[in-house]
Design a protein around this motif. Sequence first.
Motif, mmCIF file in Angstrom:
data_model
loop_
_atom_site.group_PDB
_atom_site.id
_atom_site.type_symbol
_atom_site.label_atom_id
_atom_site.label_comp_id
_atom_site.label_asym_id
_atom_site.label_seq_id
_atom_site.Cartn_x
_atom_site.Cartn_y
_atom_site.Cartn_z
ATOM 1 N N UNK A 131 0.838 -1.203 0.000
ATOM 2 C CA UNK A 131 0.000 0.000 0.000
ATOM 3 C C UNK A 131 0.873 1.253 0.000
ATOM 4 N N UNK A 132 1.906 1.263 0.836
ATOM 5 C CA UNK A 132 2.781 2.438 0.911
ATOM 6 C C UNK A 132 3.509 2.665 -0.404
ATOM 7 N N UNK A 133 4.012 1.609 -1.034
ATOM 8 C CA UNK A 133 4.728 1.774 -2.300
ATOM 9 C C UNK A 133 3.786 2.212 -3.417
ATOM 10 N N UNK A 134 2.547 1.711 -3.424
ATOM 11 C CA UNK A 134 1.592 2.143 -4.442
ATOM 12 C C UNK A 134 1.274 3.624 -4.286
ATOM 13 N N UNK A 135 1.129 4.099 -3.039
ATOM 14 C CA UNK A 135 0.868 5.515 -2.801
ATOM 15 C C UNK A 135 2.069 6.367 -3.202
ATOM 16 N N UNK A 136 3.270 5.912 -2.860
ATOM 17 C CA UNK A 136 4.468 6.673 -3.231
ATOM 18 C C UNK A 136 4.663 6.696 -4.735
ATOM 19 N N UNK A 137 4.366 5.586 -5.405
ATOM 20 C CA UNK A 137 4.480 5.539 -6.859
ATOM 21 C C UNK A 137 3.485 6.481 -7.519
ATOM 22 N N UNK A 138 2.260 6.535 -6.974
ATOM 23 C CA UNK A 138 1.256 7.437 -7.541
ATOM 24 C C UNK A 138 1.626 8.900 -7.305
ATOM 25 N N UNK A 139 2.177 9.200 -6.128
ATOM 26 C CA UNK A 139 2.528 10.590 -5.815
ATOM 27 C C UNK A 139 3.656 11.092 -6.699
ATOM 28 N N UNK A 140 4.628 10.234 -7.021
ATOM 29 C CA UNK A 140 5.764 10.646 -7.843
ATOM 30 C C UNK A 140 5.554 10.368 -9.330
ATOM 31 N N UNK A 141 4.401 9.762 -9.670
ATOM 32 C CA UNK A 141 4.093 9.401 -11.057
ATOM 33 C C UNK A 141 5.210 8.541 -11.660
ATOM 34 N N UNK A 142 5.731 7.647 -10.834
ATOM 35 C CA UNK A 142 6.840 6.789 -11.240
ATOM 36 C C UNK A 142 6.427 5.335 -11.061
ATOM 37 N N UNK A 143 6.445 4.527 -12.117
ATOM 38 C CA UNK A 143 6.048 3.124 -11.958
ATOM 39 C C UNK A 143 7.111 2.322 -11.229
ATOM 40 N N UNK A 144 6.667 1.355 -10.479
ATOM 41 C CA UNK A 144 7.572 0.413 -9.831
ATOM 42 C C UNK A 144 8.103 -0.575 -10.862
ATOM 43 N N UNK A 145 9.219 -1.226 -10.586
ATOM 44 C CA UNK A 145 9.733 -2.226 -11.525
ATOM 45 C C UNK A 145 8.729 -3.343 -11.758
ATOM 46 N N UNK A 146 8.727 -3.896 -12.958
ATOM 47 C CA UNK A 146 7.833 -4.994 -13.281
ATOM 48 C C UNK A 146 8.233 -6.245 -12.509
ATOM 49 N N UNK A 147 7.236 -7.131 -12.314
ATOM 50 C CA UNK A 147 7.453 -8.417 -11.641
ATOM 51 C C UNK A 147 7.982 -8.244 -10.225
ATOM 52 N N UNK A 148 7.521 -7.170 -9.548
ATOM 53 C CA UNK A 148 7.926 -6.914 -8.173
ATOM 54 C C UNK A 148 6.748 -7.149 -7.237
ATOM 55 N N UNK A 149 6.980 -7.843 -6.126
ATOM 56 C CA UNK A 149 5.978 -8.004 -5.072
ATOM 57 C C UNK A 149 6.571 -7.450 -3.786
ATOM 58 N N UNK A 150 5.715 -6.873 -2.950
ATOM 59 C CA UNK A 150 6.150 -6.273 -1.686
ATOM 60 C C UNK A 150 5.377 -6.930 -0.550
ATOM 61 N N UNK A 151 6.093 -7.390 0.460
ATOM 62 C CA UNK A 151 5.489 -8.094 1.595
ATOM 63 C C UNK A 151 6.079 -7.520 2.871
#
Length: 477
Positions: free
Chosen positions: A383-403
């Motif tokens: 959730x935190x990484x999705x919010x940070x990615x949306x705020x910076x308009x920067x996609x996360x690397x593909x095939x990445x999972x966060x736990x």
Amino acid sequence: MGTATVFGMAARTKSAKDRPSYRCTECGWTTAKWLGRCPECQAWGTVEEYGAPAVRTTAAGRVSTAALPIGQVDGRQATARTTGVDELDRVLGGGLVPGAVVLLAGEPGVGKSTLLLDVAAKAASDDHRTLYVTGEESASQVRLRADRIGALNDHLYLAAETDLSAVLGHLDAVKPSLLVLDSVQTVASPEIDGAPGGMAQVREVAGALIRASKERGMSTLLVGHVTKDGAIAGPRLLEHLVDVVLSFEGDRHARLRLVRGVKNRYGATDEVGCFELHDEGITGLADPSGLFLTRRAEAVPGTCLTVTLEGRRPLVAEVQALTVDSQIPSPRRTTSGLETSRVSMMLAVLEQRGRITALGKRDIYSATVGGVKLSEPAADLAIALALASAASDTPLPKNLVAIGEVGLAGEVRRVTGVQRRLAEAHRLGFTHALVPVDPGKVPAGMKVTEVADMGDALRVLPRARRRAPAREEAPQG
């Protein structure tokens, strides 16, 4: 003292003894007058009249079967028989045990009747008849549903009854190995006062069917209603009497349906069965993770994948976030499939610990894909990484999972079942994972990055397009 006075006192004493008393059937609280609600346990309609208790003793009687050493008891009588639906067998612990009584409860329209009609048809065979009793629909309505989902079987018998004595008569005539009653709140006994669905009626109907199941070695599936709070309707005694209690969950606007074990005398209660509801009926999903993912050729800002545990079952799910400039003084915070309180906590951690200040004055929308609900703390990092990615308009690397669970100090805490989660992500083709420190054995060929706090986690965002630094640099001194 005169004779008349003595007789008058005796008459008053006798009258007081004969005066009716009232007792709550749920908690046993007693009173001298009737009340609609028990002031002790706050239950409605449970105060009933009862007479003065007579002093009785129970003499020893004839036993039905002799007591045996436990090693000599035949355990084959409790061997489960498959229902024909693998996902339901998973939750039941292998299938239906002869004589077992299962209560399946869920909201209206979630698919309870469709699922049990499919189970009744698949469980019927030459050696095992199935009786489906409906108290909510006519026999022709059930037949139309059976035609639609393909639940026709020559050994499946159908009856529309709301009288308990008639249901017991059908048991004598058909002699089924499996009884499906839809639902227990619609059947009533003529010997008991009260409307169908009342506490006294539900208790009597359930008790009679449980006795019949144990005597005949017949498995029984009871459909139960739920209250507006989601609890099973009727007396709590009903859940204690039955052997298995299952909860049927799902959003009516989504295809996913989950069957959870709440109580199970024959197996574990941490198993979850996944089903997909569609026009042709309901089918089990042995690999439901595809419902919770959106396959794209290019990465999109504001999305992050995680692995949640439903019972002991790992499921890969996608978290999405979107931030836009707010047009009102109080920015919107909208969630779907996520707990609003946890999203608010992640926003506060990102602003204070991650130094991302672009979130405070923006409208924020967060959701999951496929109708899955993420409530466990292991989804915090995603959730935190999705919010940070949306705020910076920067996609996360593909095939990445966060736990990982995120604390208020910004630390990433360990969660249970990390190895099981990583194995599921690797099976689906994901090659990179962010996990808390010391995750244990990881799958071969999978890149696992250990993160201790949000500063370490935010470094996965490409620096070229990041709007704000992930963490505050220590002062030079």
